[in-house]
Design an enzyme around this catalytic site. Structure first.
Site, short mmCIF file in Angstrom:
data_model
loop_
_atom_site.label_atom_id
_atom_site.label_comp_id
_atom_site.label_asym_id
_atom_site.label_seq_id
_atom_site.Cartn_x
_atom_site.Cartn_y
_atom_site.Cartn_z
N PHE A 67 -2.72 -1.32 -3.44
CA PHE A 67 -2.97 -0.13 -2.57
C PHE A 67 -2.96 1.21 -3.08
CE2 PHE A 67 -4.55 -3.95 0.13
CZ PHE A 67 -5.52 -4.45 -0.80
N HIS A 107 -7.45 7.28 1.54
CA HIS A 107 -5.52 6.69 1.00
C HIS A 107 -5.94 5.94 1.27
CE1 HIS A 107 -1.53 6.90 -0.31
NE2 HIS A 107 -1.49 6.71 0.93
N ASP A 148 0.83 -0.94 -0.02
CA ASP A 148 -0.23 0.07 -0.02
C ASP A 148 0.85 1.35 -0.05
OD1 ASP A 148 0.20 1.24 2.57
OD2 ASP A 148 0.54 -0.86 3.02
N SER A 149 0.30 2.51 -0.83
CA SER A 149 0.88 3.67 -0.90
C SER A 149 2.36 3.78 -0.87
CB SER A 149 1.19 4.34 0.88
OG SER A 149 1.34 5.26 0.90
N ALA A 150 3.58 3.75 0.10
CA ALA A 150 4.91 4.03 -0.40
C ALA A 150 5.01 2.52 -0.55
CB ALA A 150 5.96 4.56 0.36
#
Length: 305
Positions: free
Chosen positions: A169, A266, A141-143
Site C-alpha cells: 500500500f 496516502h 504500507d508506506s515505509a
C-alpha cells in the site's frame, strides 16, 4: 467522506510530521490516529518472535494455513502495534489469514539495516515454526511497503523460500526522493511533506547511500520475486514510487497488479469501514490472494500439519 478525511489529516497529522517536532510527539500523534480508526471483529495477542515484539491478529474467518507478515509504515521512525493493528486486522479480514505485525526497530535510535534484519528474522522464525511460505503473504504500507519489498529481495538473495505473494500500500521505495510526484503533488498530498521524508531518509539510512537497494528497493534487482499487488492514491507525493516500481517489476518478469485510486491520499486503507475506496482496495486484495492461494488448497495444506 474523502474531503472530510483529507481535511482532518491535513489539520492534525500533517503538522505533526515535521523534522521540527520531537520524535516522541510524532509517534504519539500517529499512534493516536491509529487508535481512532474502526476495526473489524478479531482476536489478538502479543508474543515475542525471536526477540521482536509482535501482535498476532486472528480474524473471525481464516483459511487454514494462510498467513500475513505485515510491516507497518511511519517513515522508519514512527508506527507500530498501536498505530497499525486495526489496518492489519482489516487486511487479515480481507485475505482471511492470521497476521503477524512486528514492531521492528525504528530510527533514529536504530538505523539501517536494523528494521530489515528484524523483518527477515521474524519471517525466518515463522517458517521454522511451520508456516508454509507459499501460503504466506508479505505486506506493508508506506515505509513498511518499501521494507516488505526489501525483505522479499533479501529472502531471495539468502536462498530462503519466497512468500507466495506481496501486497504493498503506497510503498516508499525510493529514499533518494527522485520521483516527480514529490513536486507535482506537494500541495495535493494531505499528509506527507518533502522535508519530513528527507529527514526520515537521513536518520534511517545511516551510512548507507540513498540508492542502496536494501533501503531503497526501487533500485534493487527485482527478478524472481513472487506476484505483487500495489495500490496507491492519486493525490499522494509517493505516487511515482508505485508507478516506477510496477514498471520495473514487470520489466523484470514479475507478475504485477497495480491500481491507482482516484481522489484519495496516502495509505487510504487506514479508513476501511468508512471510506468506499479503502473497502474496494481491501476487497481487491482478498480476490488477488484467493487467485494466488485457492482456499481449498490452503485448507488441504493446513489439515496436513
Amino acid at each position: 467522506m474523502k474531503r472530510l478525511i483529507s481535511c482532518v489529516i491535513r489539520c492534525t497529522v500533517r503538522p505533526a510530521l515535521s523534522p521540527s517536532v520531537p520524535v516522541w510527539l510524532q509517534r504519539a500523534c500517529i499512534n493516536a490516529s491509529g487508535l481512532l480508526q474502526p476495526a473489524p471483529p478479531h482476536k489478538s495477542h502479543e508474543r515475542i518472535v525471536s526477540g521482536v515484539d509482535t501482535r498476532v491478529i486472528e480474524p473471525t474467518d481464516i483459511v487454514a494455513g494462510r498467513g500475513v507478515l505485515y510491516l507497518h509504515g511511519g517513515g522508519y521512525v514512527l508506527g507500530g502495534i498501536r498505530s497499525h493493528a486495526k489496518l492489519a486486522a482489516w487486511l487479515g479480514k480481507s485475505v482471511r489469514a492470521k497476521v503477524w505485525l512486528p514492531e521492528y526497530r525504528l530510527a533514529p535510535e536504530e538505523t539501517y539495516p536494523g528494521a530489515l534484519q528484524d523483518a527477515l528474522l521474524v519471517y525466518t522464525t515463522l517458517l521454522a515454526e511451520g508456516q508454509d511460505p507459499q501460503q504466506m503473504i508479505l505486506a506493508g504500507d508506506s515505509a513498511g511497503g518499501g521494507l516488505a519489498l526489501a525483505t522479499a529481495t533479501a529472502i531471495r538473495d539468502t536462498g530462503l523460500p519466497l512468500p507466495g505473494g506481496i501486497v504493498l500500500f503506497s510503498p516508499w521505495a525510493d529514499l533518494s526522493l527522485s520521483g516527480a510526484s514529490l513536486k507535482t503533488h506537494a500541495t495535493r498530498d494531505a499528509m506527507l511533506k518533502h522535508d519530513w521524508l528527507r529527514w526520515c531518509a537521513k536518520v534511517y539510512r545511516g551510512a548507507a547511500e540513498v540508492t542502496d537497494p536494501g533501503c531503497s528497493p526501487l533500485f534493487a534487482r527485482l527478478e524472481e520475486l513472487p506476484p505483487m499487488l500495489i495500490h496507491v492514491g492519486s493525490e499522494e507525493v509517493l505516487l511515482d514510487d508505485t508507478l516506477r516500481l510496477a514498471e520495473y517489476a514487470r520489466a523484470a518478469g514479475v507478475s504485477v497488479e497495480q491500481s491507482c485510486f482516484d481522489g484519495v491520499g496516502h495509505v487510504f486503507q487506514f479508513h476501511a469501514g468508512m471510506l468506499k475506496e479503502a473497502n474496494q482496495s481491501l476487497r481487491q486484495v482478498g480476490e488477488f490472494i484467493d487467485r494466488l492461494m485457492p482456499p481449498c488448497m490452503a485448507a488441504d495444506k493446513g489439515s496436513e500439519t
